[in-house]
Scaffold this motif. Sequence first.
Motif, PDB file in Angstrom:
ATOM      1  N   GLN A   1      15.376 -76.348  -5.662  1.00 31.20           N
ATOM      2  CA  GLN A   1      14.292 -76.221  -7.146  1.00 31.20           C
ATOM      3  C   GLN A   1      14.644 -75.681  -8.659  1.00 31.20           C
ATOM      4  O   GLN A   1      13.802 -74.978  -9.169  1.00 31.20           O
ATOM      5  N   SER A   2      16.245 -75.200  -8.117  1.00 30.53           N
ATOM      6  CA  SER A   2      16.533 -73.895  -9.225  1.00 30.53           C
ATOM      7  C   SER A   2      16.518 -75.365 -10.396  1.00 30.53           C
ATOM      8  O   SER A   2      16.733 -76.177 -10.247  1.00 30.53           O
ATOM      9  N   LEU A   3      16.506 -74.111 -11.492  1.00 35.60           N
ATOM     10  CA  LEU A   3      17.245 -75.027 -13.269  1.00 35.60           C
ATOM     11  C   LEU A   3      17.986 -75.806 -12.991  1.00 35.60           C
ATOM     12  O   LEU A   3      18.103 -77.189 -13.461  1.00 35.60           O
ATOM     13  N   LYS A   4      19.701 -74.849 -12.714  1.00 44.86           N
ATOM     14  CA  LYS A   4      20.899 -76.042 -12.421  1.00 44.86           C
ATOM     15  C   LYS A   4      20.309 -77.895 -12.140  1.00 44.86           C
ATOM     16  O   LYS A   4      21.108 -78.199 -11.834  1.00 44.86           O
ATOM     17  N   ALA A   5      20.097 -76.542 -10.777  1.00 42.51           N
ATOM     18  CA  ALA A   5      19.922 -78.093 -10.053  1.00 42.51           C
ATOM     19  C   ALA A   5      18.614 -78.973 -10.180  1.00 42.51           C
ATOM     20  O   ALA A   5      19.101 -80.427 -10.355  1.00 42.51           O
ATOM     21  N   LEU A   6      17.630 -78.983 -10.797  1.00 47.07           N
ATOM     22  CA  LEU A   6      17.065 -80.061 -11.217  1.00 47.07           C
ATOM     23  C   LEU A   6      17.904 -80.800 -12.748  1.00 47.07           C
ATOM     24  O   LEU A   6      17.116 -81.779 -12.553  1.00 47.07           O
ATOM     25  N   GLN A   7      18.386 -79.974 -13.287  1.00 47.84           N
ATOM     26  CA  GLN A   7      18.876 -80.362 -15.191  1.00 47.84           C
ATOM     27  C   GLN A   7      20.030 -81.551 -14.267  1.00 47.84           C
ATOM     28  O   GLN A   7      20.201 -82.602 -15.214  1.00 47.84           O
ATOM     29  N   MET A   8      20.856 -80.509 -13.062  1.00 49.45           N
ATOM     30  CA  MET A   8      21.650 -82.308 -12.303  1.00 49.45           C
ATOM     31  C   MET A   8      21.545 -82.782 -12.206  1.00 49.45           C
ATOM     32  O   MET A   8      21.575 -84.456 -12.563  1.00 49.45           O
ATOM     33  N   ALA A   9      19.882 -82.864 -11.241  1.00 53.27           N
ATOM     34  CA  ALA A   9      19.750 -83.992 -10.738  1.00 53.27           C
ATOM     35  C   ALA A   9      18.700 -84.859 -12.206  1.00 53.27           C
ATOM     36  O   ALA A   9      18.701 -86.740 -11.951  1.00 53.27           O
ATOM     37  N   GLU A  10      18.499 -84.354 -12.809  1.00 59.69           N
ATOM     38  CA  GLU A  10      17.978 -85.127 -14.045  1.00 59.69           C
ATOM     39  C   GLU A  10      18.532 -85.803 -15.486  1.00 59.69           C
ATOM     40  O   GLU A  10      18.723 -86.764 -15.031  1.00 59.69           O
TER      41      GLU A  10
ATOM     42  N   CYS B   1      21.334 -87.011 -13.816  1.00 56.69           N
ATOM     43  CA  CYS B   1      22.470 -87.731 -13.001  1.00 56.69           C
ATOM     44  C   CYS B   1      21.039 -89.362 -12.464  1.00 56.69           C
ATOM     45  O   CYS B   1      21.712 -90.220 -12.829  1.00 56.69           O
ATOM     46  N   ALA B   2      19.581 -88.669 -12.804  1.00 53.05           N
ATOM     47  CA  ALA B   2      19.075 -90.038 -12.721  1.00 53.05           C
ATOM     48  C   ALA B   2      18.885 -90.789 -13.801  1.00 53.05           C
ATOM     49  O   ALA B   2      18.211 -91.735 -13.700  1.00 53.05           O
ATOM     50  N   ALA B   3      19.089 -90.017 -14.708  1.00 54.96           N
ATOM     51  CA  ALA B   3      19.253 -90.741 -15.936  1.00 54.96           C
ATOM     52  C   ALA B   3      20.022 -91.817 -16.270  1.00 54.96           C
ATOM     53  O   ALA B   3      19.742 -93.459 -17.150  1.00 54.96           O
ATOM     54  N   HIS B   4      21.608 -91.082 -16.466  1.00 51.57           N
ATOM     55  CA  HIS B   4      22.761 -91.615 -16.720  1.00 51.57           C
ATOM     56  C   HIS B   4      23.966 -92.211 -15.121  1.00 51.57           C
ATOM     57  O   HIS B   4      24.318 -92.642 -15.857  1.00 51.57           O
TER      58      HIS B   4
ATOM     59  N   ALA C   1      27.915 -83.963 -17.543  1.00 50.42           N
ATOM     60  CA  ALA C   1      28.315 -85.016 -17.603  1.00 50.42           C
ATOM     61  C   ALA C   1      29.574 -84.464 -18.031  1.00 50.42           C
ATOM     62  O   ALA C   1      30.425 -85.567 -16.503  1.00 50.42           O
ATOM     63  N   ALA C   2      30.143 -84.048 -18.204  1.00 47.80           N
ATOM     64  CA  ALA C   2      31.771 -83.243 -17.750  1.00 47.80           C
ATOM     65  C   ALA C   2      32.136 -83.098 -16.338  1.00 47.80           C
ATOM     66  O   ALA C   2      33.541 -83.120 -15.469  1.00 47.80           O
ATOM     67  N   ILE C   3      30.708 -82.247 -15.436  1.00 47.40           N
ATOM     68  CA  ILE C   3      31.095 -82.035 -14.011  1.00 47.40           C
ATOM     69  C   ILE C   3      31.734 -83.438 -13.442  1.00 47.40           C
ATOM     70  O   ILE C   3      31.952 -82.861 -12.533  1.00 47.40           O
ATOM     71  N   ILE C   4      31.191 -84.291 -13.746  1.00 43.44           N
ATOM     72  CA  ILE C   4      30.895 -86.272 -12.687  1.00 43.44           C
ATOM     73  C   ILE C   4      31.900 -86.468 -13.263  1.00 43.44           C
ATOM     74  O   ILE C   4      33.159 -86.770 -12.250  1.00 43.44           O
TER      75      ILE C   4
END
Length: 197
Positions: free
Chosen positions: A16-25, A27-30, A185-188
């Motif tokens: 539930q940390s911010l970076k984890a949620l940003q990663m999840a958001e 992936c869900a969107a793109h 995006a760059a991480i993926i």
Amino acid sequence: MQSVLVYLHGFNSSPQSLKALQMAEYCAAHRPDIQLVMPQLPSYPNDAAEYLTQLMDSLKDGDNKVGLVGSSLGGYLCTWLSERFDVPAVLVNPAVKPYELLVDYLGSQQNPYSGEEYVLVPEHMAQLQQLDVETITHPERLWVLLQEADEVLDYRQAVTKYAQSKLTIEPNGDHSFVNFERFPAAIIQFLDLQHRQ
């Protein structure tokens, strides 16, 4: 073939940390095709290592393309997993010597996310040290994101340890890695988690 991204949180943190949620958001969107695995890690090093070994064995058992992202202590664990399972990893303000850093945290702990209460003892520092990768055999598999104003870790330790890897070093910032949402995006792409049939 399934693309799988495993995100490992840091010490006393959670999915539930911010970076984890940003990663999840992101992936869900793109990239909804990516299987995102964000476990709540066991608090004790040996338990975490056993859990992660079983997780990676299960993911690698199929025809999966696996990439790792780890923050702080999660970055330390990702370094170990990358070496052991031959997978790429992105490390965000990684802990280089957590077995020295966390000596200051010996005693009673409570995870602010999960509420779990546990006790750290010197034996746990020894367990952490056993997971240390002294020599990185494939530095090209690692990308390290650092912010110089990290108030928890000395970013220069990571610069030294991962000198042969891809390094992104930003001025200012903090341990949480400010504006991480610029990077999913760059991480993926770095992890080669491309669209697969």
